[in-house]
Design a protein around this motif. Structure first.
Motif, short mmCIF file in Angstrom:
data_model
loop_
_atom_site.label_atom_id
_atom_site.label_comp_id
_atom_site.label_asym_id
_atom_site.label_seq_id
_atom_site.Cartn_x
_atom_site.Cartn_y
_atom_site.Cartn_z
N SER A 133 0.82 -1.20 0.00
CA SER A 133 0.00 0.00 0.00
C SER A 133 0.86 1.26 0.00
CB SER A 133 -0.93 -0.01 1.23
OG SER A 133 -0.18 0.00 2.43
N HIS A 134 2.01 1.16 0.64
CA HIS A 134 2.96 2.27 0.68
C HIS A 134 3.46 2.57 -0.73
CE1 HIS A 134 6.72 3.91 3.04
NE2 HIS A 134 6.16 4.82 2.29
N ALA A 137 0.77 3.91 -3.23
CA ALA A 137 0.33 5.29 -3.03
C ALA A 137 1.25 6.31 -3.67
CB ALA A 137 0.21 5.58 -1.54
N HIS A 167 0.17 -1.40 -9.46
CA HIS A 167 -0.74 -0.29 -9.19
C HIS A 167 -0.67 0.79 -10.28
CE1 HIS A 167 -2.11 -1.44 -5.12
NE2 HIS A 167 -0.96 -2.09 -5.09
N LYS A 169 1.89 2.45 -11.45
CA LYS A 169 2.77 3.56 -11.13
C LYS A 169 4.13 3.40 -11.80
CE LYS A 169 -0.50 5.25 -8.65
NZ LYS A 169 -0.40 5.44 -7.21
#
Length: 326
Positions: A133-134, A137, A167, A169
């Protein structure tokens, strides 16, 4: 932690050091150098990617750092400095292990830095320290070649890259040092060519080492085929960005005096990557990177000493707030 002192070129000669390079040393050698360094030395938090994160925060954006320090006095100093810089840092401390890493940085009169680094607790970064999750984000996950030596840290690196891409990114990577490249050239090329890395940062010496050529034009030609976006710093000659086969170059920002080039590449990364993450065109992101680097070379230490956001605004780089994160 960086332990920094000004020395003469003859000091490097006596200690058999290659000027401008990073040398990996053990704890005993670190203690010996610490004793030999001039008494007017300074202790300042450093670390390549940590410096970049501090630069992003100083530019007014959000930044987080993942890296292992020990549960010792230097570790406390490091964590407190990151907090003071506005960087999120919650990596679990190492207990009953090696001491917090330190780099003995020797500055010659021309402002060049020669590093002697004991990685210490850095070696103990593992996949368990990487939180999906880090990573998910963050707009960009930025990783340094310096940490490619420890096998467990290497696994952590690849896990972070996998989470970032999961994700949707971006993964950015800096080659860090020509000696890193010489040790891991094939692996670094595989990272780039496999698509693990989306954005590559390097200085001229690292790029030439990567492609085993003395011709910068040839190295840039090869780079164009390997990665969609890259930035190459060229010291006093400025920097260039290579994107989709096109090149854009920019001169270095003039400063009254070059005091210490430690952190110049790290702070260039702060500005350039933040610019890319917020949708700036490559030329403007390049300007932001060069401007950010110009601040840090005017003083001792590898992090800004005042608001980098105000510094680059005075140079007309950007006007609107930059709220995204790395």
């Amino acid at each position: 932690m960086d332990i920094i002192a000004a020395v003469s070129p003859s000091f490097l000669d006596r200690e058999d050091m290659n000027k401008g390079m990073m040398h990996l040393i053990d704890e005993s050698r670190a203690e010996t150098l610490n004793r030999k360094m001039p008494p007017q030395k300074r202790q300042i938090s450093g670390g390549s990617a940590a410096n970049t994160a501090a630069g992003v925060a100083s530019l007014g954006a959000r930044a987080s750092f993942i890296g292992k320090v020990s549960d010792d006095e230097l570790g406390d100093f490091f964590a407190d400095d990151l907090a003071a810089a506005g960087v999120h840092y919650k990596t679990k401390r190492l207990r009953n292990g090696e001491a917090t890493a330190r780099s003995m940085i020797l500055i010659t009169p021309d402002g060049e830095r020669t590093m002697n680094t004991h990685l210490g607790a850095c070696h103990q970064l593992t996949e368990a320290d990487i939180d999906e999750s880090h990573i998910g984000a963050a707009t960009i996950t930025f990783m340094e070649g310096f940490l490619w030596d420890p096998p467990e840290a290497k696994k952590a690196f690849l896990t972070a890259a996998r989470y970032a891409h999961k994700h949707g990114k971006t993964v950015a990577f800096t080659l860090s040092d020509p000696f890193c490249v010489s040790r891991y050239r094939k692996e670094f090329l595989e990272l780039i060519r496999s698509g693990t890395v989306d954005v590559l940062l390097a200085n001229v010496h690292e790029l030439l080492s990567l492609y085993q050529t003395a011709d910068l034009r040839e190295a840039v030609r090869l780079l164009k085929d390997d990665v969609p976006l890259a930035a190459v710093t060229m010291g006093s000659d400025g920097a260039m960005v290579v994107r989709h086969g096109e090149e854009i170059s920019m001169s270095a920002y003039p400063v009254a005096e070059v005091v210490d080039v430690t952190g110049a590449g790290d702070l260039f990364a702060s500005g350039f990557l933040l610019g890319i993450s917020t949708g700036l065109q490559p030329a403007k992101a390049l300007r932001l990177g060069c401007s950010s680097a110009s601040e840090v070379i005017t003083h001792i230490g590898a992090r800004p000493v005042s608001s980098l956001e105000n510094y680059v605004r005075r140079q007309g780089i950007f006007e609107a707030p930059l709220p995204l994160s790395l």
